[in-house]
Write a protein that holds these residues in place. Structure first.
Motif, PDB file in Angstrom:
ATOM      1  N   SER A  14      -7.167 -36.106 -86.210  1.00 32.28           N
ATOM      2  CA  SER A  14      -7.780 -36.858 -85.123  1.00 32.28           C
ATOM      3  C   SER A  14      -8.181 -35.894 -84.007  1.00 32.28           C
ATOM      4  O   SER A  14      -7.438 -34.950 -83.700  1.00 32.28           O
ATOM      5  CB  SER A  14      -6.774 -37.878 -84.587  1.00 32.28           C
ATOM      6  N   PRO A  15      -9.331 -36.113 -83.377  1.00 32.16           N
ATOM      7  CA  PRO A  15      -9.727 -35.247 -82.248  1.00 32.16           C
ATOM      8  C   PRO A  15      -8.670 -35.234 -81.137  1.00 32.16           C
ATOM      9  O   PRO A  15      -8.530 -34.237 -80.426  1.00 32.16           O
ATOM     10  CB  PRO A  15     -11.034 -35.868 -81.754  1.00 32.16           C
ATOM     11  N   GLU A  19      -7.003 -32.226 -78.482  1.00 34.31           N
ATOM     12  CA  GLU A  19      -6.926 -32.412 -77.029  1.00 34.31           C
ATOM     13  C   GLU A  19      -5.506 -32.202 -76.522  1.00 34.31           C
ATOM     14  O   GLU A  19      -5.297 -31.600 -75.476  1.00 34.31           O
ATOM     15  CB  GLU A  19      -7.356 -33.834 -76.643  1.00 34.31           C
ATOM     16  N   LEU A  20      -4.532 -32.735 -77.248  1.00 36.76           N
ATOM     17  CA  LEU A  20      -3.130 -32.672 -76.843  1.00 36.76           C
ATOM     18  C   LEU A  20      -2.414 -31.415 -77.333  1.00 36.76           C
ATOM     19  O   LEU A  20      -1.249 -31.209 -76.999  1.00 36.76           O
ATOM     20  CB  LEU A  20      -2.386 -33.900 -77.363  1.00 36.76           C
ATOM     21  N   CYS A  21      -3.115 -30.596 -78.128  1.00 34.59           N
ATOM     22  CA  CYS A  21      -2.489 -29.424 -78.764  1.00 34.59           C
ATOM     23  C   CYS A  21      -1.222 -29.849 -79.503  1.00 34.59           C
ATOM     24  O   CYS A  21      -0.147 -29.245 -79.349  1.00 34.59           O
ATOM     25  CB  CYS A  21      -2.180 -28.341 -77.738  1.00 34.59           C
ATOM     26  N   ALA A  22      -1.343 -30.908 -80.300  1.00 37.04           N
ATOM     27  CA  ALA A  22      -0.191 -31.470 -81.013  1.00 37.04           C
ATOM     28  C   ALA A  22      -0.426 -31.416 -82.515  1.00 37.04           C
ATOM     29  O   ALA A  22      -1.562 -31.491 -82.979  1.00 37.04           O
ATOM     30  CB  ALA A  22       0.022 -32.922 -80.583  1.00 37.04           C
ATOM     31  N   ASP A  23       0.655 -31.289 -83.259  1.00 35.12           N
ATOM     32  CA  ASP A  23       0.576 -31.357 -84.719  1.00 35.12           C
ATOM     33  C   ASP A  23       0.534 -32.792 -85.214  1.00 35.12           C
ATOM     34  O   ASP A  23       0.057 -33.076 -86.308  1.00 35.12           O
ATOM     35  CB  ASP A  23       1.761 -30.637 -85.360  1.00 35.12           C
ATOM     36  N   GLY A  24       1.063 -33.716 -84.412  1.00 29.53           N
ATOM     37  CA  GLY A  24       1.069 -35.115 -84.795  1.00 29.53           C
ATOM     38  C   GLY A  24       1.271 -36.001 -83.587  1.00 29.53           C
ATOM     39  O   GLY A  24       1.697 -35.548 -82.521  1.00 29.53           O
TER      40      GLY A  24
END
Length: 104
Positions: A14-15, A19-24
Motif C-alpha cells: 500500500s502507498p 508514507e509511514l515508513c512501515a513494514d505493515g
C-alpha cells in the motif's frame, strides 16, 4: 481474512506503508491489513530466507493488532511490546501446543 467474525482485507505494498515508513499496518476502522512484499522487507543484501522470516513476523504482528482491536482490548492493541512479543514467539508457542495436543 476473518478476525473474530469481522472480515479484513489483506494487501501488499500500500502507498501508505511508504508514507509511514512501515513494514505493515492494521487499520481497524477500515478493516484492512497491508504489508510490504517479501522482497521489500529489510535490506537488499538480506537473503530471501531472512526476508521471508521478517514478512511472516510482520503479518502475525498486524493480525494480532486486529485481534486485540476486534476484541475491544485497546489497551493491549496499543501495547507494541506485547504485540511484538506475541508476533515473535507465537510459532514457538504453537509448536508446544501442537506437540501436546492443546490446539483443539
Amino acid at each position: 481474512m476473518n478476525i473474530l467474525g469481522t472480515e479484513y482485507s489483506f494487501e501488499h505494498n500500500s502507498p501508505l506503508l511508504k508514507e509511514l515508513c512501515a513494514d505493515g499496518i492494521c487499520q481497524q476502522y477500515n478493516r484492512r491489513i497491508a504489508v510490504r512484499e517479501v522482497v521489500d522487507m529489510l535490506e537488499d543484501a538480506d537473503s530471501m530466507e531472512v526476508k521471508e522470516m521478517r514478512y511472516q513476523e510482520v503479518c502475525r504482528h498486524e493480525v494480532i493488532h486486529g485481534f486485540f482491536g476486534e476484541a475491544g482490548l485497546e489497551q493491549y492493541n496499543n501495547d507494541e511490546t506485547l504485540v511484538v512479543f506475541l508476533a515473535v514467539n507465537f510459532p514457538k508457542m504453537a509448536k508446544i501446543f501442537a506437540e501436546n495436543g492443546w490446539l483443539e
